[in-house]
Every structure is written in C-alpha cells, then in structure tokens.
Write an enzyme that holds these catalytic residues in place. Structure first.
Site, PDB file in Angstrom:
ATOM      1  N   LYS A 381       0.883  -1.331   0.060  1.00 62.80           N
ATOM      2  CA  LYS A 381       0.111   0.083   0.228  1.00 62.80           C
ATOM      3  C   LYS A 381       0.932   1.372   0.115  1.00 62.80           C
ATOM      4  O   LYS A 381       1.853   1.289   0.924  1.00 62.80           O
ATOM      5  CB  LYS A 381      -0.823  -0.008   1.110  1.00 62.80           C
ATOM      6  CG  LYS A 381      -1.805  -1.279   1.018  1.00 62.80           C
ATOM      7  CD  LYS A 381      -2.537  -1.425   2.672  1.00 62.80           C
ATOM      8  CE  LYS A 381      -1.488  -1.836   3.520  1.00 62.80           C
ATOM      9  NZ  LYS A 381      -2.571  -2.153   4.882  1.00 62.80           N
ATOM     10  N   THR A 412      -8.157   8.899   8.944  1.00 60.14           N
ATOM     11  CA  THR A 412      -7.643   7.798   8.184  1.00 60.14           C
ATOM     12  C   THR A 412      -7.398   6.562   9.329  1.00 60.14           C
ATOM     13  O   THR A 412      -6.794   5.429   8.712  1.00 60.14           O
ATOM     14  CB  THR A 412      -6.276   8.091   7.635  1.00 60.14           C
ATOM     15  OG1 THR A 412      -5.533   8.646   8.465  1.00 60.14           O
ATOM     16  CG2 THR A 412      -6.566   8.823   6.244  1.00 60.14           C
ATOM     17  N   GLY A 414      -7.530   3.219  10.713  1.00 58.98           N
ATOM     18  CA  GLY A 414      -8.433   1.725  10.571  1.00 58.98           C
ATOM     19  C   GLY A 414      -8.447   1.590   9.394  1.00 58.98           C
ATOM     20  O   GLY A 414      -8.905   0.583   8.842  1.00 58.98           O
ATOM     21  N   THR A 415      -7.559   2.391   8.296  1.00 59.15           N
ATOM     22  CA  THR A 415      -7.507   2.151   6.992  1.00 59.15           C
ATOM     23  C   THR A 415      -6.920   0.916   6.503  1.00 59.15           C
ATOM     24  O   THR A 415      -7.682  -0.030   5.821  1.00 59.15           O
ATOM     25  CB  THR A 415      -6.681   3.264   6.114  1.00 59.15           C
ATOM     26  OG1 THR A 415      -5.693   3.575   6.516  1.00 59.15           O
ATOM     27  CG2 THR A 415      -7.734   4.620   6.011  1.00 59.15           C
ATOM     28  N   GLY A 416      -6.023   0.494   7.017  1.00 55.24           N
ATOM     29  CA  GLY A 416      -5.257  -0.806   6.994  1.00 55.24           C
ATOM     30  C   GLY A 416      -6.015  -1.978   7.262  1.00 55.24           C
ATOM     31  O   GLY A 416      -6.371  -2.832   6.523  1.00 55.24           O
ATOM     32  N   CYS A 417      -6.590  -1.910   8.680  1.00 57.24           N
ATOM     33  CA  CYS A 417      -7.417  -2.783   9.019  1.00 57.24           C
ATOM     34  C   CYS A 417      -8.761  -3.057   8.025  1.00 57.24           C
ATOM     35  O   CYS A 417      -9.090  -4.372   7.621  1.00 57.24           O
ATOM     36  CB  CYS A 417      -8.092  -2.620  10.470  1.00 57.24           C
ATOM     37  SG  CYS A 417      -6.846  -2.294  11.801  1.00 57.24           S
TER      38      CYS A 417
END
Length: 471
Positions: A381, A412, A414-417
């Site tokens: 990412k 932003t 929690g975007t990865g989760c």
C-alpha cells in the site's frame, strides 16, 4: 443422483507418485468432482488407482468420475463416466453403467449440447474455453459459446479448458455450473490453496451472509480499527464475521494509551473454538502483538490450509508499537510462508523486506522479495507516498498497479484494518483476488471521503458508505 456443481478436478499423470496426495489436497481445498484421466498406464493399474481415488472422493463427499471408459468406471464402481465425442455413445455407457450413474459428454456447440441432453446426458462439458496446454488438439470456443450452451440446455454445464481462478470467475459469470481444472491445481506448489481459491468463487451463489471470515486481531475501544473495524466491514459486505482477540487496547482518535495482552494460549482457544465448529473461508490477521501469537496463528493456518490475508500491523497511527520486535522475525520465518495475501504499508514492507521502500520501484522490488520469502501474493500500500495513492499487487500472474485519487483527510484511522478485512470478506464472498482488491480499495477511498469527522485526532472511517459504494 448428485448434481454436477462446483470445482471439477481432472487429474493429470501420476507425477512422482503424488497423484493421490494432490487429489486429496484438492478435495480438502473444496473440489466437488474428480475425473480420473490416465492414457498410459496398464488397465489393472488404472483400476487400482481409480478405486483408491473413489474412496478418497467419497470420504470428502465428492463425486468420482472416469474419463472416456465406461468399462473402467464400472470396474472401479465410479459414480459415472465422462465421454468425449469419439468415446462411444451415451446409450452404450448407460447400458454398461445403469441408470443410477452419471454420464457426461464433451461438446463444442449448442447444437451438440442439445443433442446430448436429448440422448440422456446428465451434464455437458463445453470447451476449450481458453487456450490450454493439457490437450494438444483443443479448439478454443470461448465464453460466448459457453453462454449459448447455458441458454440452450437445462442440464448442468461444465466449463473446461485453460481455466485458472480468473478464468473460472469469467466462466461462472457466463453461466457455468462447474469449472473443470487440471494444471492450475495439479501443477501448483500448494494444490489445496489453489483449489480453495477457485472453490470459494462459488460462494457468490449462496444466500447472505455469504462467506465466513475469522479475524485475529486486537480490540480498539474507539471502534475505528482492529476487531471492531473488521467486523463492521465484513458484515456490511455481506459476510459472517467471527473473531479471536489478541489484545485489548485503550485508544481513541488521539492514540493508544494502554495495551492489555491476551495470553497466547487463550488466543489459540478462541481460534480452535471457531474452526472446529463454525469454520471459516478466509482468515484475516491484524495486531498479533507477540511472537507466541504469531507462531500459533501460522500453525493454525498451516494445519487447516486456510486462505490467510495477513495485515502485518506493527505501529499505530499515533506511534504506539503494536508488534513486539522479536515477533517480527517469527512473522518472517513462520507466518509469511503460510500467507495467501500480505498487505503491508511502506514502513511495514521496508521492515519485512529489510530494504528502503520510498517509491514505486522500491515497492515492486519489496513485493518480489516478500514473495520469495513465502507470501503467495503481496499487496504493498502506497499511502505514505506523495501524489496519487498507488498500491501494487504482485501475484503469480504478474504486477497490477492500482492508482486512486488521494483524499486529503485526517480521518484515516483503521484504513489498513478495513482494507484487509474488505479483501478477506470479498474473497470469502466469491470474488477473485484482483477484483477483491480493486473493490476493497474503492470501499476504503469512499469510507475516507465520507468519514464522519469524529474525535480530535485521526478520525475513523465511514464503513457504511464504503460498503454502499461497491454494493
């Protein structure tokens, strides 16, 4: 009589004596029909092999068919036979096998399929859908012919020829009841995962909730990341979410103020409780916290041959460490080789690949290194780079560049989760990997754009609007 539906495996030659082991792995991965094909071995050896494979199939609740030879099918008590156009008539096969057995036949046109149905075939195969190296005289008929055959007959239709996961997706969209696969499974280093990848595509035909996702991650008291974000995402995308919590965190949009680890043994009990009863189609990891938990998750994935989406959560947005340093090496050694899709951001990719990752070229080099380290697919990412938000997906089929307009927002958290949970949910719901990643990226972009602007720090996403954007 059981119907022909789902993943249809056709065997290849008994390479290195591994035929039975590879078929067993494919059955564990979700194959519902196995067709035994051997053009070279003596008849008595074929009968013995076929009888062993029949028992194996029935143990896993799958159908067992024999290629071309009704007499061999009768001798090994197979569930039926698949005929080529030059392998005798349906009437002759029915006379040999009786009315309780399945008889299918290869076709190339709607006219041949209609004739086969009128003559009493239980299903027709249509192909070759794509170019294939497993049959030298194969004529490519394409997806349009498959769609015509589907409209022309009422019996099940099997798509065959050159089919991998992406081809299976296209064949299902064209109306196939089953997809026949040879090399994409039999020649894969992990036939069980290769089979599962295709078998999960059939979940798209199930009622909601479709697809089970087990998330192994930490709890976020603020609700924006971790287990809470995962369950919101999975549920809104139509899946069924189960969980194993690795740590409790006290956090809000301003950061993490405390972490209370869950004992590794109890994390293992949570995972076992889910897998031995409810089961799961995909597993998604987030914050694993310590080396013991990383190791037990790797063991569970390996033991159950799960399709695992691994988000290697290391540092929270506020700067708090979420993965102990000694756990990073265990992740590299034990978890990476069990990973179906690895989803690091740039700092995580740099730490795992042990190299700087500062531009797209670095992202590609890191992705290739992480695949060499064992991950089956890698999604890096690029949110930390300036300019457009570019992610790179590296699979066995090549590199996919996924650009998106950058959203200038403080929201932003929690975007990865959310991204990795969305991918896991979409895979479990029946989408192929590339499509699942593309749709998950749209989900996250919309969720950032419409974020509710809560708190005074890094605010949470709008999971509701993200799901609506791709529904």
């Amino acid at each position: 009589m059981k119907t022909i539906e789902g993943l249809y495996l056709i065997t290849d030659h008994n390479r290195d004596g591994q035929l039975k082991a590879r078929v067993k792995a494919a059955l564990k991965g979700g194959a519902r029909i196995v067709q035994y094909r051997d053009k070279t071995r003596p008849a008595m050896e074929q009968v013995a092999d076929a009888a062993e494979l029949r028992e194996l199939c029935h143990k896993h609740g799958a159908l067992f068919l024999v290629n071309d030879d009704a007499d061999l099918a009768k001798a090994c008590d197979a569930d039926g036979v698949h005929l080529g156009q030059e392998d005798g008539t349906i009437a002759e096969a029915r006379k040999c096998l009786g009315h309780g057995r399945i008889i299918g036949i290869s076709t190339r046109t709607a006219e041949e399929a209609i004739k086969a149905e009128m003559q009493g075939a239980d299903y027709v195969a249509i192909g070759s859908i794509f170019p294939t190296g497993s049959k030298q005289d194969a004529v490519v008929v394409g997806l349009e012919s498959l769609a015509k055959v589907r409209r022309a007959v009422t019996i099940p239709v099997v798509a065959i020829g050159g089919i991998d996961a992406n081809g299976a997706d296209a064949a299902l969209n064209a109306g196939a009841n089953a997809v026949a696969v040879i090399s994409a499974i039999m020649e894969d280093d992990s036939p069980e995962i290769a089979a599962r990848e295709i078998a999960l595509l059939f979940n798209r035909r199930k009622p909601y909730p479709r697809g089970r996702v087990l998330t192994v991650a930490g709890s976020d008291s603020g609700g924006g990341a971790g287990i809470q974000a995962d369950i919101k995402t999975i549920t809104l995308l139509g899946g069924y979410a189960s969980s194993a919590i690795t740590a409790l965190t006290a956090q809000n949009t301003q950061g993490v103020s405390a972490i209370h680890p869950v004992p590794a043994e109890f994390v293992g009990e949570q995972i076992r409780a889910v897998l031995t009863d409810i089961g799961t189609d995909t597993l998604k990891t987030g914050m694993l916290h310590c080396a013991e938990i990383v190791a037990l998750v790797a063991s569970a994935i390996r033991r159950h041959s799960l399709m695992a989406v691994v988000d290697p959560v290391m540092i929270a947005k506020g700067g708090a460490s979420l993965l102990q340093p000694e756990a990073v090496e265990i992740l590299k050694i034990e978890l990476l080789p069990e990973t179906y899709l690895l989803t690091p951001n740039l700092p995580e990719a740099a730490a795992l690949a042990d190299m700087p990752v500062e531009n797209e070229g670095d992202m590609e080099r890191a992705a290739r290194k992480l695949r060499e380290m064992g991950a089956r697919n890698v999604l890096i990412k690029g949110g930390h780079l300036p300019g457009e938000a570019v992610d790179l997906l590296l699979t066995g089929k090549g590199l996919h560049r996924l650009p998106a307009d950058r959203v200038d927002s403080r929201n932003t958290h929690g975007t990865g989760c959310t991204f990795s949970a969305a991918i896991a949910a979409l895979l479990a719901g029946g989408l192929p990997l590339t499509t699942a990643v593309e749709q998950a990226k749209r989900f996250v972009s919309e969720a950032i754009t419409t974020a509710p602007n809560l708190g005074s720090g890094h605010g949470p996403l709008n999971h509701w609007q993200g799901a609506k954007a791709i529904s």
